[in-house]
Design a protein around this motif. Structure first.
Motif, PDB file in Angstrom:
ATOM      1  N   UNK A 220       0.735  -1.048   0.056  1.00  0.00           N
ATOM      2  CA  UNK A 220       0.090   0.042  -0.190  1.00  0.00           C
ATOM      3  C   UNK A 220       0.965   1.274   0.155  1.00  0.00           C
ATOM      4  N   UNK A 221       0.363   2.249  -0.584  1.00  0.00           N
ATOM      5  CA  UNK A 221       1.244   3.683  -0.825  1.00  0.00           C
ATOM      6  C   UNK A 221       0.739   4.520   0.229  1.00  0.00           C
ATOM      7  N   UNK A 222       1.708   5.123   0.792  1.00  0.00           N
ATOM      8  CA  UNK A 222       1.539   6.415   1.689  1.00  0.00           C
ATOM      9  C   UNK A 222       0.715   7.367   0.801  1.00  0.00           C
ATOM     10  N   UNK A 223       0.155   8.241   1.455  1.00  0.00           N
ATOM     11  CA  UNK A 223      -0.614   9.332   0.705  1.00  0.00           C
ATOM     12  C   UNK A 223       0.599  10.318  -0.202  1.00  0.00           C
ATOM     13  N   UNK A 224       1.739  10.657   0.322  1.00  0.00           N
ATOM     14  CA  UNK A 224       2.681  11.069  -0.494  1.00  0.00           C
ATOM     15  C   UNK A 224       3.092  10.232  -1.741  1.00  0.00           C
TER      16      UNK A 224
END
Length: 180
Positions: free
Chosen positions: A139-143
């Motif tokens: 999963x990707x961080x928002x940034x």
């Protein structure tokens, strides 16, 4: 000099500069005869993974979208390179106004990438990070998600309008060379 006295390819080039600022390509290939003079004027050179001489981009002599070495010696590729947009406009496949709109869209997409990376991060670094994140199954961080989305949007403008088919971008592998 009247604007219409400047060739169309030059007008587009002066509005853009993305071939020299690292937006379109990570490096520019050099001819063997360009290496010594490039070094003499302070341009860094290296050999690509396939052993070809090149210089990294962005070019240190770029000032906005203009070359500070234009009237002096510069590598052969600098005078010879034409992006697909220049070629399409010259062939009458798009108008100058349409080409300028595409340049503005690409520059805006580039600026949106620059907004989300650390100061001093090159577009080459941003593309590398994009590749790492895109290959990751995590999963990707928002940034990181912002970076992926913005690099993807930039490449989606560059690939069909500025790069030759198969040139480095979303549709190719990292080993593909620019300026083909």
């Amino acid at each position: 000099m009247a604007e219409d006295a400047i060739p169309l390819a030059s007008r587009l080039c002066l509005a853009c500069g993305m071939c020299c600022d690292g937006t379109l390509h990570d490096y520019a290939r050099l001819r063997a005869c360009d290496i010594e003079p490039a070094t003499a004027v302070g341009l860094p050179t290296f050999n690509t993974a396939d052993g070809l001489p090149a210089m990294p981009l962005p070019c240190q002599y770029l000032d906005g979208a203009a070359c500070r070495r234009y009237d002096d010696w510069r590598p052969s590729i600098c005078g010879e390179y034409q992006c697909q947009l220049q070629l399409r406009a010259a062939a009458g496949e798009c108008t100058e106004a349409q080409a300028m709109d595409l340049i503005a869209s690409a520059l805006a997409a580039r600026d949106r990438v620059i907004e989300v990376v650390a100061p001093g991060t090159t577009l080459t670094d941003a593309r590398k990070r994009f590749g790492e994140l895109a290959a990751s199954k995590q999963a990707l961080s928002p940034a990181d998600a912002r970076l992926v989305a913005r690099v993807f949007a930039l490449e989606r403008v560059l690939d069909p309008h500025f790069r030759k088919p198969g040139a480095r971008g979303l549709a190719t592998s990292p080993g593909t060379s620019p300026n083909d």
